[in-house]
Scaffold this motif. Structure first.
Motif, PDB file in Angstrom:
ATOM      1  N   GLY A  43       0.843  -1.206   0.000  1.00 59.22           N
ATOM      2  CA  GLY A  43       0.000   0.000   0.000  1.00 59.22           C
ATOM      3  C   GLY A  43       0.869   1.244   0.000  1.00 59.22           C
ATOM      4  N   VAL A  47       0.805   1.428  -4.043  1.00 64.47           N
ATOM      5  CA  VAL A  47      -0.523   1.998  -4.330  1.00 64.47           C
ATOM      6  C   VAL A  47      -0.525   3.520  -4.181  1.00 64.47           C
ATOM      7  CG1 VAL A  47      -2.987   1.919  -3.809  1.00 64.47           C
ATOM      8  CG2 VAL A  47      -1.613  -0.158  -3.605  1.00 64.47           C
ATOM      9  N   LEU A  48       0.097   4.024  -3.126  1.00 63.09           N
ATOM     10  CA  LEU A  48       0.099   5.475  -2.919  1.00 63.09           C
ATOM     11  C   LEU A  48       1.010   6.159  -3.938  1.00 63.09           C
ATOM     12  CD1 LEU A  48       0.293   5.856   0.960  1.00 63.09           C
ATOM     13  CD2 LEU A  48      -1.716   6.045  -0.505  1.00 63.09           C
ATOM     14  N   GLU A  52       0.825  11.688  -2.579  1.00 66.79           N
ATOM     15  CA  GLU A  52       0.049  11.257  -1.414  1.00 66.79           C
ATOM     16  C   GLU A  52       0.966  10.945  -0.230  1.00 66.79           C
ATOM     17  OE1 GLU A  52      -4.024   9.189  -3.086  1.00 66.79           O
ATOM     18  OE2 GLU A  52      -2.144   8.150  -3.497  1.00 66.79           O
ATOM     19  N   LEU A  56       1.322  12.371   4.069  1.00 67.50           N
ATOM     20  CA  LEU A  56       0.949  11.443   5.133  1.00 67.50           C
ATOM     21  C   LEU A  56       2.084  11.200   6.114  1.00 67.50           C
ATOM     22  CD1 LEU A  56      -0.799   8.862   2.795  1.00 67.50           C
ATOM     23  CD2 LEU A  56      -1.983  10.265   4.476  1.00 67.50           C
ATOM     24  N   TRP A  61      -0.770   6.579   9.082  1.00 68.81           N
ATOM     25  CA  TRP A  61      -1.380   5.949   7.901  1.00 68.81           C
ATOM     26  C   TRP A  61      -1.478   4.431   8.106  1.00 68.81           C
ATOM     27  CZ3 TRP A  61       0.754   2.281   4.616  1.00 68.81           C
ATOM     28  CH2 TRP A  61      -0.030   1.957   3.513  1.00 68.81           C
ATOM     29  N   HIS A  64      -4.360   3.687  10.181  1.00 70.85           N
ATOM     30  CA  HIS A  64      -5.586   3.869   9.393  1.00 70.85           C
ATOM     31  C   HIS A  64      -5.860   2.648   8.511  1.00 70.85           C
ATOM     32  CE1 HIS A  64      -8.327   5.467   6.336  1.00 70.85           C
ATOM     33  NE2 HIS A  64      -7.430   5.133   5.428  1.00 70.85           N
ATOM     34  N   ILE A  65      -4.811   2.156   7.841  1.00 74.63           N
ATOM     35  CA  ILE A  65      -4.963   1.025   6.916  1.00 74.63           C
ATOM     36  C   ILE A  65      -5.341  -0.243   7.685  1.00 74.63           C
ATOM     37  CG2 ILE A  65      -3.541  -0.592   5.524  1.00 74.63           C
ATOM     38  CD1 ILE A  65      -4.631   1.758   3.969  1.00 74.63           C
ATOM     39  N   LEU A  72     -13.208  -3.820   6.999  1.00 73.77           N
ATOM     40  CA  LEU A  72     -13.722  -4.188   5.668  1.00 73.77           C
ATOM     41  C   LEU A  72     -13.602  -5.677   5.384  1.00 73.77           C
ATOM     42  CD1 LEU A  72     -12.265  -1.219   3.559  1.00 73.77           C
ATOM     43  CD2 LEU A  72     -14.552  -1.440   4.529  1.00 73.77           C
ATOM     44  N   TYR A 112      -9.693  -5.762  -4.062  1.00 72.47           N
ATOM     45  CA  TYR A 112      -9.035  -4.753  -3.244  1.00 72.47           C
ATOM     46  C   TYR A 112      -7.531  -4.850  -3.353  1.00 72.47           C
ATOM     47  CZ  TYR A 112     -13.270  -3.331  -0.861  1.00 72.47           C
ATOM     48  OH  TYR A 112     -14.497  -2.805  -0.590  1.00 72.47           O
TER      49      TYR A 112
END
Lengths: 177, 177
Positions: A43, A47-48, A52, A56, A61, A64-65, A72, A112
């Protein structure tokens, strides 16, 4: 090994043929520690976007993930599939859930995350995980399977192209400073 | 008009310079009928992919889009800006709202839709609407402004490139039949 054999093996490897026996199964509680670790790693690095990452704090972060992951991935619609070799060694995973398209109102399968350990890449493991996700989405009667891929992630994009995914939209962003 | 003048005007037009006096303002209730009409038209012909259109009944889809429009566009975070000429003729609109990025947890300005009437395209009106949206997003203290554009929509993609938006992700899909 002579030149010809080595060329043929190289060719097979390049085509993503397997040198090992790979199976997929649903993730168990004991797999999730590895899944969490790789979700955070890829991630942040893949991904970022650079713009971004600049905005952060990596520690906040990560929290958060991991919170998002717990929340989820436990939904009834979500499945994490693990790929393993004949000795049950962890090779990679794929996380699929349910999304809904704002424009069409239709539900779809949403990938995802897909991850293969670095030393096992280029061996067709991503393809096996994607085929598993597709068959899961067919069981759920989704008419489409969708995903987002970073424009810089050429390896993943090549895999999706090969699996007949078509690029439909581009996500564009501008930093406002 | 001599050759030189016509070349210069052509050059100005090509560069998106304006031949008219354009202003932007918040949409009024009386603008919304046109906004709804163009949202449906461009949604069906430009935003949806061929494979999505095949799965949809146009009448039901139109109802779905108009219901979504009523619900979403009335949120406090959402604004529709209209571009008009010196005689207050409607030239186009832009709809901006608030999104939040699942990966970063950060809020951003999200451009839902941008539209310029066909006969007024290529005159810089899209740029003026985007600048209005950017200044609105700065007022709201969003650190980024983001949007999705169909890969086949070259005109829009060129505009976003020119306005310093960067492609970050590709939305890919596969129909499962």
């Amino acid at each position: 090994m002579n030149f010809l054999t080595s060329t043929i093996l190289g060719f097979m490897r390049g085509r993503g043929n397997l040198q090992m026996d790979v199976t997929t199964r649903e993730a168990k509680e004991t797999d999730l520690q590895l899944v969490r670790k790789y979700t955070v790693e890829t991630g942040w690095t893949i991904v970022l976007s650079e713009s971004e990452r600049k905005q952060l704090d990596k520690e906040k972060w990560t929290k958060h993930i991991l919170e998002g992951f717990e929340k989820l991935s436990k939904r009834e619609t979500d499945k994490i599939f693990v790929a393993e070799d004949e000795n049950h060694a962890f090779l990679g995973y794929l996380w699929v859930g349910e999304g809904s398209n704002m424009m069409t109102g239709l539900k779809h399968g949403y990938i995802y995350d897909i991850f293969v350990k670095e030393e096992f890449r280029g061996k067709g493991i991503g393809k096996i995980l994607l085929e598993k996700a597709e068959s899961y989405c067919r069981e759920k009667c989704y008419s489409r399977i969708v995903l987002m891929v970073s424009v810089s992630n050429e390896t993943a994009t090549r895999l999706y192209d090969k699996m007949a995914f078509k690029a439909e939209q581009t996500y564009m962003a501008k930093a406002l400073n």
